[in-house]
Design a protein around this motif. Structure first.
Motif, mmCIF file in Angstrom:
data_model
loop_
_atom_site.group_PDB
_atom_site.id
_atom_site.type_symbol
_atom_site.label_atom_id
_atom_site.label_comp_id
_atom_site.label_asym_id
_atom_site.label_seq_id
_atom_site.Cartn_x
_atom_site.Cartn_y
_atom_site.Cartn_z
ATOM 1 N N LEU A 48 -38.488 -125.346 94.804
ATOM 2 C CA LEU A 48 -38.060 -126.011 95.808
ATOM 3 C C LEU A 48 -39.445 -125.806 97.467
ATOM 4 N N ASN A 49 -39.902 -125.886 96.868
ATOM 5 C CA ASN A 49 -41.050 -125.770 97.845
ATOM 6 C C ASN A 49 -42.415 -125.853 97.055
ATOM 7 N N GLN A 50 -42.512 -126.993 96.220
ATOM 8 C CA GLN A 50 -42.788 -127.656 95.586
ATOM 9 C C GLN A 50 -44.579 -127.484 95.544
ATOM 10 N N LEU A 51 -44.154 -125.833 94.726
ATOM 11 C CA LEU A 51 -45.407 -125.297 94.458
ATOM 12 C C LEU A 51 -45.454 -125.083 92.675
ATOM 13 N N LEU A 52 -44.313 -125.138 92.467
ATOM 14 C CA LEU A 52 -44.609 -124.556 90.759
ATOM 15 C C LEU A 52 -43.538 -125.723 89.878
ATOM 16 N N TYR A 53 -44.016 -126.108 88.870
ATOM 17 C CA TYR A 53 -43.982 -127.598 88.413
ATOM 18 C C TYR A 53 -43.842 -127.420 87.275
ATOM 19 N N PHE A 54 -43.012 -127.637 85.835
ATOM 20 C CA PHE A 54 -42.786 -127.670 84.554
ATOM 21 C C PHE A 54 -42.570 -128.723 83.552
ATOM 22 N N THR A 55 -42.658 -129.741 84.546
ATOM 23 C CA THR A 55 -43.321 -131.065 83.705
ATOM 24 C C THR A 55 -44.601 -131.802 84.493
ATOM 25 N N PRO A 56 -44.953 -132.663 83.189
ATOM 26 C CA PRO A 56 -45.591 -132.997 82.290
ATOM 27 C C PRO A 56 -45.940 -131.464 81.992
ATOM 28 N N ILE A 57 -46.619 -130.626 83.186
ATOM 29 C CA ILE A 57 -47.554 -129.639 82.120
ATOM 30 C C ILE A 57 -46.563 -128.219 83.454
ATOM 31 N N VAL A 58 -46.584 -127.249 82.945
ATOM 32 C CA VAL A 58 -46.528 -125.722 83.919
ATOM 33 C C VAL A 58 -47.116 -126.100 84.727
ATOM 34 N N TYR A 59 -47.530 -125.803 86.124
ATOM 35 C CA TYR A 59 -48.038 -125.571 86.707
ATOM 36 C C TYR A 59 -47.544 -124.516 87.818
ATOM 37 N N PHE A 60 -48.444 -123.789 88.923
ATOM 38 C CA PHE A 60 -47.940 -123.210 89.586
ATOM 39 C C PHE A 60 -49.372 -124.341 90.941
ATOM 40 N N TYR A 61 -49.761 -124.123 91.602
ATOM 41 C CA TYR A 61 -50.214 -123.538 93.098
ATOM 42 C C TYR A 61 -49.999 -123.442 93.687
ATOM 43 N N LEU A 62 -50.827 -122.903 94.462
ATOM 44 C CA LEU A 62 -50.464 -122.408 95.898
ATOM 45 C C LEU A 62 -51.811 -122.701 97.322
ATOM 46 N N PRO A 63 -51.217 -123.896 97.861
ATOM 47 C CA PRO A 63 -52.355 -124.198 99.618
ATOM 48 C C PRO A 63 -52.479 -123.479 100.117
ATOM 49 N N GLU A 64 -53.120 -124.105 101.046
ATOM 50 C CA GLU A 64 -53.495 -122.901 102.045
ATOM 51 C C GLU A 64 -51.723 -123.285 103.037
ATOM 52 N N ASP A 65 -51.928 -123.607 102.899
ATOM 53 C CA ASP A 65 -49.878 -124.286 104.342
ATOM 54 C C ASP A 65 -48.914 -123.659 103.773
ATOM 55 N N ALA A 66 -49.097 -123.510 102.643
ATOM 56 C CA ALA A 66 -48.003 -122.064 101.607
ATOM 57 C C ALA A 66 -47.974 -121.285 101.625
ATOM 58 N N VAL A 67 -49.295 -120.227 101.985
ATOM 59 C CA VAL A 67 -49.607 -118.719 101.912
ATOM 60 C C VAL A 67 -48.710 -117.900 102.102
ATOM 61 N N VAL A 68 -48.336 -118.077 103.697
ATOM 62 C CA VAL A 68 -47.798 -117.469 104.085
ATOM 63 C C VAL A 68 -46.283 -117.257 103.799
ATOM 64 N N GLY A 69 -45.404 -118.308 103.491
ATOM 65 C CA GLY A 69 -44.174 -118.848 103.507
ATOM 66 C C GLY A 69 -44.155 -118.435 101.286
ATOM 67 N N PHE A 70 -45.587 -118.101 100.797
ATOM 68 C CA PHE A 70 -45.300 -117.922 99.387
ATOM 69 C C PHE A 70 -45.041 -116.431 99.488
ATOM 70 N N ILE A 71 -45.946 -115.396 100.551
ATOM 71 C CA ILE A 71 -45.631 -113.866 100.517
ATOM 72 C C ILE A 71 -44.144 -113.350 101.422
ATOM 73 N N LEU A 72 -43.782 -114.098 101.979
ATOM 74 C CA LEU A 72 -42.862 -114.164 102.500
ATOM 75 C C LEU A 72 -40.883 -114.367 101.703
ATOM 76 N N ALA A 73 -41.815 -115.094 100.222
ATOM 77 C CA ALA A 73 -40.957 -115.860 99.555
ATOM 78 C C ALA A 73 -40.543 -114.691 98.329
ATOM 79 N N ILE A 74 -41.621 -113.784 97.717
ATOM 80 C CA ILE A 74 -42.069 -112.619 97.248
ATOM 81 C C ILE A 74 -41.254 -111.276 98.208
ATOM 82 N N ILE A 75 -41.302 -111.588 99.342
ATOM 83 C CA ILE A 75 -40.976 -110.291 99.763
ATOM 84 C C ILE A 75 -39.172 -110.288 99.823
ATOM 85 N N THR A 76 -38.699 -111.582 99.304
ATOM 86 C CA THR A 76 -37.117 -112.740 100.154
ATOM 87 C C THR A 76 -36.388 -112.183 98.575
#
Lengths: 262, 178
Positions: B47-75
């Motif tokens: 949903l936060n457009q960090l994880l992609y499955f097609t055409p390749i599996v790819y995860f990335y963490l841009p600067e603007d998403a770091v805080v949200g990503f940490i909170l998502a792990i806690i949640t």
């Protein structure tokens, strides 16, 4: 192994995995940025200064609820340029990316800051693809002002500088960062911008019809969010619709397949 | 562990830690928690457009998403723990599960995972509510981090609630004549 250590391990495993993935992703981005930005330093975005007097909607049947695939296929680079859409790159490139974006959209900003510079360096500057921007105003009144102002910048061949400036200084939605006053301030930071002409263009809402037509087309096309991309061949054939702030490696996989005829 | 040691541990452990220890002393609950946390993390990342499955599996963490990503792990972790504990309560006690804070916390966590205005969620809100929808959608986008913190707060409350349920049911069971 006791239960306590297993529990602690399982709790921290996703965190550690995420951290590894994060480090990997950051490394990939850093490498790409380092190689990209140095070469980009001396490069200027190629600007479109060809602005027509009128604009005919891309969708020839504005009342149609759903466009056909053929409608999207009408989006040739030459036609888009003629219609006043900002374009970037070699007109004869075999592949065209049409980006539907909103200047207040956070995901569009992420694409503009992270992926677009790498796409520019790898594909646009090498003549493999060209990029066209179309407006999909969905985030409120300030988005409309920003879109109109960007077309005014395009009139003076400075759309892509304005694009970089707005996405590089994005604020919270409708908080005033993209108000008309601030948009004029942003424009004044661009070297060579005729501010009298720009201000008059913005105040008179000269390009409102272009924005309205782009947005209407996007809605009629059933696009579900911003940014939305159409990746197609130069003649407008074989369009593929993509949604989201697609990272460069994913875009690269799609573009390479398209270039090789897939 | 002898009975004396066990009761000594019970006395020493906080009422928030003991239920955790009881539930996660079994492998099955650890697996449930892990699977739930992973599933939520994947959905949240998509949903936060960090994880992609097609055409390749790819995860990335841009600067603007770091805080949200940490909170998502806690949640995600909290969600996994609470789901496991609720299943434990459902299977082992007769008390009714209180799910209000759990569902509101997880829903809010999921809703605030994405840029509402950029996604079909925002489009739905705007097309349903018109001008008010723009305000609502902007609110969801602009207050993404506070909303995520609120969702963590609700999930923490859900954890407290389920822990209390477990402790109370244990207390009742202890008082019951054999």
């Amino acid at each position: 192994m006791n239960h306590k250590s297993i529990i602690i391990g399982l709790i921290f495993l996703p965190m550690i995995l995420s951290l590894i993935i994060h480090i990997d992703a950051v490394t990939v981005l850093k490498v790409a940025k380092e190689t990209g930005q140095d070469e980009m330093a001396g490069m200027e975005h190629e600007e479109n200064t060809n602005v027509p007097n009128g604009f005919s909607p891309a969708n020839p049947h504005p009342n149609a609820s759903q466009p056909t695939n053929a409608t999207i296929q009408n989006f040739t680079y030459a036609r888009l340029k003629q219609e006043g859409s900002p374009v970037l790159g070699n007109p004869s490139s075999p592949i065209t990316i049409i980006q539907f974006g909103d200047f207040q959209c956070r995901f569009c900003g992420r694409f503009a800051r992270d992926s677009e510079p790498q796409i520019n360096q790898t594909y646009i500057q090498t003549g493999k693809i060209n990029l066209v921007f179309k407006h999909f105003v969905t985030h409120g009144p300030d988005s409309m002002s920003a879109a109109m102002a960007s077309q005014c910048a395009n009139e003076q061949g400075r759309f892509w500088k304005f694009y970089e400036l707005l996405y590089g200084n994005q604020g919270e939605e409708n908080s005033g960062w993209a108000s008309v006053v601030n948009l004029k301030k942003f424009a004044s930071r661009i070297q060579g911008m005729d501010m009298t002409k720009f201000n008059s263009c913005v105040d008179n809402q000269k390009y409102k019809s272009i924005i309205d037509n782009d947005t209407a087309f996007a809605y009629k096309s059933g696009f579900q969010g911003t940014p939305t991309f159409i990746v197609e061949k130069g003649d407008g054939s074989n369009p593929q619709v993509l949604l989201g702030a697609i990272p460069f490696p994913v875009f690269q996989a799609i573009l390479d397949k398209k270039i090789s005829g897939g | 562990m002898s009975r004396e040691n066990s009761s000594s541990t019970t006395r020493k452990s906080s009422p928030l830690v003991l239920p955790f220890k009881i539930v996660f002393s079994k492998w099955s609950y650890i697996l449930i928690a892990f699977a739930t946390a992973l599933a939520f993390w994947i959905v949240s990342s998509i949903l936060n457009q960090l994880l992609y499955f097609t055409p390749i599996v790819y995860f990335y963490l841009p600067e603007d998403a770091v805080v949200g990503f940490i909170l998502a792990i806690i949640t995600s972790l909290l969600l996994g723990i609470i789901v496991s504990m609720n299943i434990f309560v459902f299977k082992n006690t007769r008390t009714k599960i209180k799910t209000a804070s759990f569902f509101s916390g997880s829903t809010l966590g999921l809703l605030s995972s994405t840029c509402a205005s950029c996604s079909s969620l925002g489009f739905l809100i705007v097309s349903t509510l018109g001008a008010a929808g723009v305000t609502a959608s902007s609110f969801l986008s602009n207050y993404q981090i506070p909303l995520r913190l609120l969702s963590i707060g609700l999930l923490a409350w859900a954890y407290y609630s389920v822990s209390r349920q477990l402790m109370n049911s244990c207390a009742i069971n202890r008082k019951r004549p054999a």
